[in-house]
Enzyme design. Structure first.
Site: not given
Ligand code: UD1
Ligand code: UDP
Length: 387
Positions: A126, A211
């Protein structure tokens, strides 16, 4: 620099510490165990505790080395220092052929840095996500940029992510477009079948997660209040799995605990989360991974952030970056609830993040480079060559 004898498995140390790293490295570990070319050595750092542990079954192997670095409300500098020191020791004792890290957490940065200090080559899964704003998301944009300075293999999920890396001077022969392993894992988990949705009623179903550090505090409290306004419509059910971070709980619990139409639940295991996502009508989130999963299941996503490193979903029309203003949250959610044409447009936009074969591509490339007469040292060429 070295080449690797083909009869001997490549010892690959996978370093993971948070929920999304476990989810996104699980397909890589599972593929490694299916063949004989790699010996996976999984190191869990314990940056997360409960939220990591509930994901580890998916790896399908014992985590051979488990650190325990989490401290309640610890500062990023303390976390980073502890991780680099402890991971350095683990790498010295185990001497893997390569270290794999995923994404942009402090665990990933510390894993790459410790490997560099030990002169072990790093593969970054990623790679190449960028907002272009160094402190948003904080500290992830810096983390992933620094990992790109260190890694020998850059596995980019999309062509745009790959372009960011080559534009930063990373040699094109070290950048590989693979798709995102999150799709591999989501498809695998849905195939396993048996998760339970957290929704309980037939109302319009909204899944919410919040979050991010840059949203914590007053901003997150305001977004919580906006959710109570939405719940006040009376025709929606909001499910919000609460992140374990005390800063998130401080912001959301006072507003939302016990509020009609809003179910606060503990973090869901991945099977149950996937079932809940599959069952919802729409998603409100500041999560990275959920921006990728929602389009994979045809769920419109409103992204509660001011920047995104995943513009592909926005460009495809599957997600909308609505910012963190509470009024925008209400307005855009109501638009999706009340405008069927807009809803259908987003729902049908498709998934730009891969075909579920990303882990296979990562391993095929690593196997090829370790078997062939190509350098697998720190960096083979480029502006920061150590060769
Ligand atoms: C971290 C990552 C973020 C990622 C997120 C995924 C960094 C800097 N941030 O953020 O990129 O999006 O994980 O969720 O690496 N806690 C528990 N139990 C748990 C997990 C956390 O009690 O299982 C509490 C601890 O008090 C901990 C705090 O949450 O100190 C914050 O955890 P931390 O890993 O520092 O940051 P996140 O906000 O979770
Ligand atoms: N997730 C989960 N249970 C939950 C909430 C999220 O399994 O209760 C999964 C979700 O499917 C996604 C990942 O956790 O794959 C995202 O993690 P998070 O939002 O914590 O981190 P980010 O992706 O933003 O780094």
């Amino acid at each position: 620099m070295s080449t690797h004898p083909s009869a001997v498995p490549v010892r690959a140390m996978l370093v993971l510490g948070t929920r999304p790293e476990a989810i996104k490295l699980a397909p890589v570990v599972r593929e490694m165990t299916l063949g004989a070319q790699f010996e996976p050595v999984v190191v869990t750092t314990g940056q997360h505790r409960e939220m990591l542990h509930q994901m580890l079954d998916m790896l399908g192997v014992d985590t051979r080395i488990a650190l325990d670095v989490m401290r309640t409300r610890q500062q990023l500098s303390d976390l980073t220092a502890r991780l680099v020191r402890e991971l350095g020791q683990v790498m010295r004792e185990n001497r893997p052929d390569l270290v794999l890290v995923q994404g942009d957490t402090t665990t990933a940065l510390a894993g790459a840095l410790a490997a560099f200090y030990e002169k072990i080559p790093v593969a970054h899964v990623e790679a190449g996500l960028r907002t272009g704003v160094l402190d948003n998301p904080f500290p992830e944009e810096l983390n992933r940029s620094l990992i790109s300075r260190i890694a020998r293999w850059h596995f980019a999920p999309t062509a745009a992510a790959a372009r960011h890396l080559t534009a930063e001077g990373i040699p094109a022969e070290q950048v590989f477009t693979t798709g995102n392993t999150v799709v591999d894992n989501l498809l695998w988990v849905l195939d396993q079948g048996t998760g339970t949705s957290a929704f309980r009623t037939d109302a319009r179903r909204i899944l919410v997660t919040l979050h991010r550090r840059e949203n914590q505090g007053e901003r997150m409290r305001d977004m919580g209040r906006a959710l109570t306004r939405l719940a006040g419509r009376g025709d929606v059910e909001i499910v919000l799995p609460l992140h374990k971070s005390p800063a998130v709980r401080d912001a959301l619990l006072p507003e939302l605990a016990g509020h009609p139409g809003i179910s606060l639940v503990e973090p869901l295991g991945y099977l149950d989360f996937a079932a809940t996502l599959a069952d919802c009508d729409l998603v409100l989130t500041d999560s990275g991974g959920i921006q990728e999963e929602a389009p994979s299941l045809g769920k419109p996503a409103l992204v509660l952030r001011t920047t995104t490193e995943r513009p592909e979903a926005v460009e495809a029309g599957a997600a909308r970056l609505i910012g963190t203003d509470p009024q925008a949250l209400v307005t855009w959610t109501e638009r999706l609830l009340d405008d069927p044409a807009e809803y259908q447009r987003m729902k049908g936009a498709g998934n730009p993040f891969g075909d579920g074969k990303a882990a296979l591509r990562v391993l095929a490339q690593l196997a090829e480079d370790f078997a062939a007469d190509v350098p697998v040292g720190l960096t083979a060429s480029g502006p920061y060559s150590t060769a």
